[in-house]
Design an enzyme around this catalytic site. Sequence first.
Site, PDB file in Angstrom:
ATOM      1  N   ASP A 267      34.373  10.031 -33.429  1.00  0.00           N
ATOM      2  CA  ASP A 267      34.983   8.873 -32.765  1.00  0.00           C
ATOM      3  C   ASP A 267      36.309   9.269 -32.129  1.00  0.00           C
ATOM      4  O   ASP A 267      37.290   8.526 -32.164  1.00  0.00           O
ATOM      5  CB  ASP A 267      35.169   7.720 -33.744  1.00  0.00           C
TER       6      ASP A 267
ATOM      7  N   HIS B 155      45.144   8.924 -27.853  1.00  0.00           N
ATOM      8  CA  HIS B 155      46.074   7.993 -27.215  1.00  0.00           C
ATOM      9  C   HIS B 155      47.459   8.619 -27.229  1.00  0.00           C
ATOM     10  O   HIS B 155      47.771   9.460 -28.073  1.00  0.00           O
ATOM     11  CB  HIS B 155      46.107   6.650 -27.957  1.00  0.00           C
TER      12      HIS B 155
ATOM     13  N   ASN C 210      38.447   0.997 -34.780  1.00  0.00           N
ATOM     14  CA  ASN C 210      37.468  -0.062 -34.578  1.00  0.00           C
ATOM     15  C   ASN C 210      36.067   0.499 -34.793  1.00  0.00           C
ATOM     16  O   ASN C 210      35.656   1.391 -34.052  1.00  0.00           O
ATOM     17  CB  ASN C 210      37.603  -0.620 -33.161  1.00  0.00           C
TER      18      ASN C 210
END
Length: 205
Positions: free
Chosen positions: A67, A71, A40
């Site tokens: 960035d 996860h 994103n």
Amino acid sequence: FRIIRQLKAHGAPVTAETCPQYFTLTQDTILKKGSLARVNPPLRTQADVEAILAGLQDGTLDCIATDHAPHTAAEKARGLTEAPSGMVGLETALALTLEREAKAEELGILYVTMTVQPIAAKMSMNPAKVLGQKWSGLTPGGRADLVLFQLDETWTIQPETFRSKGRNTPFGGMEVQGRNAYTIAGGKIIYRRDEDRKDGNNDVL
């Protein structure tokens, strides 16, 4: 980019950044890598890639960031529409940027290739200035925050060997050139590639 250029031309205190995935990948990667390529803002077209490269060259884009968004495998396995956005970037950003520059002509991107010096500035000096941090550089009495890397070393990105807490990257298996050998913070060596830590506690953010 047009708006950013106009604002800068009028002296507005505006800064802008990008990340390696945005000038190395296109939206087609999502078809191959699925949720690993979900970020994103999302990946766009080849025309967008070329616009970002032009912005890096002409100074419209001040910084190259990572960035970094680790996860778990379970989170990314939820599927493209349900998985969280983001990928890990700390361990691949420099190599991907150097690799992208090395292959610029091969990929047919018509722009002037950045040399190592402006790449280093966009990944270190410029971000420090944007954040209002003191930048001492290589000066006597300076803080000695350094990264030493080998430009000619070729290696394959292997997510399973990352020290990050995440392994979520669409770049797994990609061969790149340029690798970090030492990271020095405040004059102390905090990372040395030729010394594998074997205590099992080698995760970073």
